[in-house]
Structure formats: C-alpha cells, structure tokens
Design a protein around this motif. Structure first.
Motif, PDB file in Angstrom:
ATOM      1  N   THR A 197       0.836  -1.190   0.000  1.00  0.00           N
ATOM      2  CA  THR A 197       0.000   0.000   0.000  1.00  0.00           C
ATOM      3  C   THR A 197       0.874   1.244   0.000  1.00  0.00           C
ATOM      4  O   THR A 197       2.085   1.179   0.225  1.00  0.00           O
ATOM      5  CB  THR A 197      -0.892   0.004   1.238  1.00  0.00           C
ATOM      6  OG1 THR A 197      -0.042   0.061   2.408  1.00  0.00           O
ATOM      7  CG2 THR A 197      -1.762  -1.244   1.300  1.00  0.00           C
ATOM      8  N   ALA A 198       0.261   2.389  -0.197  1.00  0.00           N
ATOM      9  CA  ALA A 198       1.011   3.644  -0.104  1.00  0.00           C
ATOM     10  C   ALA A 198       1.630   3.793   1.275  1.00  0.00           C
ATOM     11  O   ALA A 198       2.784   4.222   1.414  1.00  0.00           O
ATOM     12  CB  ALA A 198       0.085   4.822  -0.419  1.00  0.00           C
ATOM     13  N   PHE A 233      -0.667   5.593  -5.563  1.00  0.00           N
ATOM     14  CA  PHE A 233      -2.013   6.150  -5.509  1.00  0.00           C
ATOM     15  C   PHE A 233      -2.147   7.149  -6.638  1.00  0.00           C
ATOM     16  O   PHE A 233      -1.152   7.556  -7.242  1.00  0.00           O
ATOM     17  CB  PHE A 233      -2.319   6.809  -4.161  1.00  0.00           C
ATOM     18  CG  PHE A 233      -1.518   8.048  -3.855  1.00  0.00           C
ATOM     19  CD1 PHE A 233      -1.996   9.318  -4.198  1.00  0.00           C
ATOM     20  CD2 PHE A 233      -0.296   7.974  -3.204  1.00  0.00           C
ATOM     21  CE1 PHE A 233      -1.267  10.471  -3.908  1.00  0.00           C
ATOM     22  CE2 PHE A 233       0.450   9.117  -2.903  1.00  0.00           C
ATOM     23  CZ  PHE A 233      -0.040  10.367  -3.265  1.00  0.00           C
ATOM     24  N   PHE A 268       3.044   9.007  -7.118  1.00  0.00           N
ATOM     25  CA  PHE A 268       1.622   9.117  -7.449  1.00  0.00           C
ATOM     26  C   PHE A 268       1.442   9.713  -8.837  1.00  0.00           C
ATOM     27  O   PHE A 268       2.357  10.297  -9.422  1.00  0.00           O
ATOM     28  CB  PHE A 268       0.879   9.959  -6.407  1.00  0.00           C
ATOM     29  CG  PHE A 268       1.178  11.441  -6.454  1.00  0.00           C
ATOM     30  CD1 PHE A 268       0.269  12.337  -7.006  1.00  0.00           C
ATOM     31  CD2 PHE A 268       2.362  11.956  -5.925  1.00  0.00           C
ATOM     32  CE1 PHE A 268       0.528  13.705  -7.044  1.00  0.00           C
ATOM     33  CE2 PHE A 268       2.637  13.315  -5.962  1.00  0.00           C
ATOM     34  CZ  PHE A 268       1.711  14.201  -6.521  1.00  0.00           C
ATOM     35  N   VAL A 323      -4.079   2.801 -10.849  1.00  0.00           N
ATOM     36  CA  VAL A 323      -3.987   2.233  -9.496  1.00  0.00           C
ATOM     37  C   VAL A 323      -4.242   0.733  -9.539  1.00  0.00           C
ATOM     38  O   VAL A 323      -3.527  -0.058  -8.921  1.00  0.00           O
ATOM     39  CB  VAL A 323      -4.967   2.936  -8.547  1.00  0.00           C
ATOM     40  CG1 VAL A 323      -5.028   2.221  -7.192  1.00  0.00           C
ATOM     41  CG2 VAL A 323      -4.559   4.394  -8.347  1.00  0.00           C
ATOM     42  N   THR A 338      -7.111   4.621  -4.500  1.00  0.00           N
ATOM     43  CA  THR A 338      -6.102   3.895  -3.731  1.00  0.00           C
ATOM     44  C   THR A 338      -6.428   2.408  -3.669  1.00  0.00           C
ATOM     45  O   THR A 338      -7.472   1.966  -4.137  1.00  0.00           O
ATOM     46  CB  THR A 338      -6.016   4.446  -2.297  1.00  0.00           C
ATOM     47  OG1 THR A 338      -7.304   4.283  -1.666  1.00  0.00           O
ATOM     48  CG2 THR A 338      -5.646   5.919  -2.271  1.00  0.00           C
ATOM     49  N   PRO A 379      -8.647  10.996  -3.820  1.00  0.00           N
ATOM     50  CA  PRO A 379      -7.701   9.922  -4.100  1.00  0.00           C
ATOM     51  C   PRO A 379      -8.355   8.624  -4.565  1.00  0.00           C
ATOM     52  O   PRO A 379      -9.472   8.281  -4.166  1.00  0.00           O
ATOM     53  CB  PRO A 379      -7.035   9.698  -2.740  1.00  0.00           C
ATOM     54  CG  PRO A 379      -8.095  10.065  -1.741  1.00  0.00           C
ATOM     55  CD  PRO A 379      -8.890  11.167  -2.379  1.00  0.00           C
ATOM     56  N   VAL A 417      -3.911   9.977   2.070  1.00  0.00           N
ATOM     57  CA  VAL A 417      -3.752  10.939   0.980  1.00  0.00           C
ATOM     58  C   VAL A 417      -4.672  12.137   1.184  1.00  0.00           C
ATOM     59  O   VAL A 417      -4.273  13.295   0.989  1.00  0.00           O
ATOM     60  CB  VAL A 417      -4.012  10.266  -0.375  1.00  0.00           C
ATOM     61  CG1 VAL A 417      -3.942  11.289  -1.503  1.00  0.00           C
ATOM     62  CG2 VAL A 417      -3.020   9.139  -0.615  1.00  0.00           C
ATOM     63  N   ASP A 431      -5.246   4.041   2.915  1.00  0.00           N
ATOM     64  CA  ASP A 431      -4.471   4.891   2.008  1.00  0.00           C
ATOM     65  C   ASP A 431      -5.265   6.126   1.603  1.00  0.00           C
ATOM     66  O   ASP A 431      -4.707   7.227   1.477  1.00  0.00           O
ATOM     67  CB  ASP A 431      -4.085   4.105   0.753  1.00  0.00           C
ATOM     68  CG  ASP A 431      -2.832   3.271   0.932  1.00  0.00           C
ATOM     69  OD1 ASP A 431      -2.224   3.325   2.019  1.00  0.00           O
ATOM     70  OD2 ASP A 431      -2.454   2.561  -0.024  1.00  0.00           O
ATOM     71  N   ALA A 432      -6.572   5.956   1.357  1.00  0.00           N
ATOM     72  CA  ALA A 432      -7.410   7.105   0.991  1.00  0.00           C
ATOM     73  C   ALA A 432      -7.415   8.142   2.107  1.00  0.00           C
ATOM     74  O   ALA A 432      -7.341   9.355   1.839  1.00  0.00           O
ATOM     75  CB  ALA A 432      -8.829   6.648   0.676  1.00  0.00           C
TER      76      ALA A 432
END
Length: 459
Positions: A4-5, A175, A75, A168, A223, A221, A232, A228-229
């Motif tokens: 993940t981010a 992301f 990103f 993505v 993601t 975002p 961001v 992650d959302a």
C-alpha cells in the motif's frame, strides 16, 4: 511493488528501500504496461522531474528530515490538474493538448510538501465527460482510448477518472488523484475494484484544476485501501479539514448503517443487488445494525429531475480559465467548439454537450438559480440529511454508484469500497456516504466495512 502507499512510505522511511528505486520501478512498469498498441494507455505523460524529486527525498531522509508517511511515495494525477513540471494539462481535449499551465494546483503542492513524488498524468474522459452524450468514458481527443485493466470496457457514464483508476488497479503508481462532479471517482473505482474517495466539496482545493461544475467539483484519491485514501486525503485537504475531529476506529459492530432502497438500491441491476444482499448479511453477522430501508424522501424526484446547473457552470467557469490563459489563442468555450469543427477527427462522438453549455445564459439566470436551489433541497434537505435523521443512522450504503446523482448535487463525501465480483463475474462494490462535512466519519465507516467485506479483483 505490491504494498500500500502507507507500507511503501514506511519502507522508505525505514530506509529499507530508496525512493529512487521505488520511482524507477513504477516508471519501468508504466513503460511496460501502458505503452504500445496493447498497452493500457491510462498514463498520458510522465514528469521529467520524478527521479530528481525522488533523489531529493532520499537525501532529505539521510539528513534526518522526514515529511510524513507519504515521503518518497510515487503518485499520478488526472490530466485536468495543473503541475509545474513542464507537462501539459489538456483536460482530455485535443484543442488544449499542448497547454502547459503557468502554476501548480494547490493539491499537487500539498502532496509535494508531504513528500510524495509526482510520476505524471493520467488520461481522462474529455472535459470530465462533458463533450457528447454518446461518448464512452474511455475516450478523449487528446489521449485516445483508456483500456480496462480487468479486460472490460469503460463505457458511457462510467466516470471520467478512468485513467487514474486504471493506473492504481494495474499498480502503475502507489495512488492516484481523480476528480468527481457526480460519479467520476466512485464509478471508475468500483469498476476497477479499487477504493475511491470523493471528499465533501470544498475540502480539497480546486485551484489549478480545470473546472466542470465548481459547486460540485471535488478532487480526491484513488487507492488500494481505505486507509491509504485517508492518508492521501489528509495530506491534500485544505485547512478546514482540520476542523473535523477524526472519529476513533471501531469495528463494524459499532455502526448503524442505513440502506436507501427507493430509486437507489432497488434501481441497481439484479446481479448487483444479489451481491449487495450478501454484503449486507455479512455486515449484519459481524454486528453492524442495518436499517433497511432507510429511504430518501425525495429519491423519486431526484431520479427524474433535469437541471441546467452542469451546462451553465461549465461554460462560465471554463470561460474564466480560458480567458486567463488563452492556450493556443483559445479564449472561450466557443473557441473550443470552433476548433473542434475544424478538426472533426478529434470529436468522433460529436460535441452536443459543449454546444448545449455554450447556449446557456449564465449563473445569474433565473432558471439556473431555481435549478441549483432545487438540487440542494432534493439532495440534502429532503435527501441525505432527511434519511440520516429518520433512520438515526451514521452513514448510508448502496450498491455500486447508484446514489451518485444525489451525492454529486449534495456535495457529499463518498467512499467506494470494492467487494469482489457479482455472479456474472463483473467487479462489484458499495458506496458509503453521509452529509457534507462528515468526511472523516465516512472514511472511518468505510474502513470498518472494508475489514468485513472488502475484496479486490486483481488484474
């Protein structure tokens, strides 16, 4: 790069991997999967500054400066967003294909300040899907056709952030940033089996984003996870986002969830509704309190209403932007229409929506004022707010993007959560939404829901 981010950022912060190496991996993957006749064609341009910025991020860590959990994380942004790296911001229009903006969007600046690395820009439906009422979401005059990473098609009405969603889903970035006016984050996210978050209108600044309907536009975002959302969103949101206290994380059993049926969930296709029934059963078994139905009083009127808001605001706001920059001598929507008429190959589906917008009289017209007031009354006062209050629920939940018209008019926050596939094999997911301003609440509810039923279809 399968993390993940957040996990990629943590690895960079721990210096177990360098930002340069991560950025190089994504750039190579973009070249391999995006380009060529069989490529996804979801990335329109690459930033010439990406590797230099990644090297700077590594140097900062060596000097003890850590910008936060997105430090060194790569990103992509939708090609209606201004960047200061010399790349164009076309909004998908061939007439604007060479327009290099003179400044950077606020949201990009905020993400850079958080340490994130801009890889480049993604293709989108031309002018955020406001060119022709027959044009599929996959197409733009500037970018061509975006191919679906799961082998499907981005057909008519599937939202304009298709390039960001595809990127993505195919892991071409950690992301991506899209924008939504009505369904342009949630629909592409659901159809590519990823997470998408459209914040409340105004929570993320639109300065430096080519407008569609300023009263409804909201960048957000796309993601792999809801977490992650959140990450961001908190990096890119404006100062007013800090006014909302983030709710404590709690399991799904702590949530009371309403299900709008009339002209919403019941309007979904049968395969989606059968998958939705299974999802609701899983949430109930996990302890969530499901209020079903929890209808919006104005749901039928919302489904039938036709409004002048889109075309009126689009013309007025786009004219302001074009007059300020005059890219290639184009200073108005009329100039865009004229250019397209001279280059019909750029608009194979016509330009009916552009022409309808150009015929409007402006936001001072009585028709626009009445339509905007009605939109707010139906979507909020007699819509989302009424349903939340009547059912005493925390959030509302529907299959796929069936509430997009309502959430768009209301300016409400929406989280799209992938829930595997339906019985026909198509991607399936749910959208979680509530009243404007409840962004953190909706994200927390979506995270709890994701832990129980969240499941991605992988390319």
């Amino acid at each position: 790069m399968t993390g993940t981010a957040r996990s990629i950022g943590a690895a960079i912060a721990a210096r177990t991997v360098k930002a340069v190496d991560v950025t190089t991996w994504y750039l190579q993957r973009i070249t391999r999967l995006n380009d060529g006749p069989a490529g996804l064609n979801c990335v329109r341009s690459l930033s010439p500054l990406a590797l230099a910025q990644a090297a700077l991020a590594d140097a900062e860590l060596e000097q003890g400066r850590w910008r936060g959990p997105l430090h060194g994380v790569p990103f992509l942004v939708k090609d209606n967003v201004f960047t200061a790296d010399g790349t164009a911001a076309s909004a998908g229009s061939r007439a604007l294909a060479d327009f290099v903006p003179p400044y950077e969007a606020t949201l990009v600046r905020r993400l850079r300040e958080a340490g994130a690395i801009l890889l480049g820009k993604t293709n989108l439906t031309e002018f955020a899907d406001f060119v022709s009422d027959t044009m599929p979401a996959e197409f733009s005059g500037a970018g061509g056709v975006v191919r679906h990473p799961l082998g499907h098609r981005f057909g008519r009405g599937l939202g304009s952030s298709v390039g960001s969603a595809a990127a993505v889903a195919a892991r071409l970035c950690a992301f991506a940033i899209g924008s939504e006016t009505q369904n342009s984050i949630q629909a592409p996210a659901l159809h590519t089996s990823i997470v998408g978050f459209k914040p409340s209108v105004g929570r993320v600044g639109c300065h430096g984003v080519v407008p569609l309907v300023p009263s409804q536009d909201s960048p957000g975002p796309l993601t792999i996870t809801v977490d992650d959302a959140m990450l961001v969103y908190r990096a890119m949101a404006g100062a007013d986002a800090g006014n909302e206290q983030a709710p404590a994380a709690r399991p799904v059993g702590g949530w009371r969830i309403g299900v709008p049926r009339s002209h919403m969930a019941d309007a979904a296709d049968p395969a989606s509704n059968r998958a939705f029934a299974q999802a609701l059963a899983s949430l109930a078994n996990a302890g969530a309190e499901i209020v079903d139905p929890c209808d919006l009083p104005a749901a039928q009127q919302l489904s039938e209403v036709r409004s002048s808001v889109f075309r009126t605001e689009f013309k007025e706001s786009l004219n302001v932007l074009l007059q300020a920059h005059r890219p290639g001598g184009i200073a108005s929507l009329q100039d865009i229409i004229d250019w397209n008429q001279l280059h019909p190959e750029a608009i194979p589906y016509g330009q009916s929506l552009l022409e309808a917008a150009n015929a409007t009289a402006g936001t001072g017209a009585s028709q626009y004022v009445a339509d905007r007031q009605r939109d707010i009354a139906l979507s909020l006062d007699q819509g989302i707010c009424a349903a939340l209050a009547a059912g005493s629920v925390d959030v509302l939940l529907v299959p796929m993007a069936v509430a997009a018209r309502c959430t768009g008019k209301a300016g409400a926050p929406v989280v799209a959560v992938p829930v595997g596939q339906d019985e026909t094999g198509l991607p399936f997911g749910v959208t979680v939404f509530a009243a404007p301003g409840s962004d953190e609440l909706v994200l927390a509810a979506a995270a709890a829901i994701e832990r129980v039923i969240g499941r991605r279809m992988l390319p």
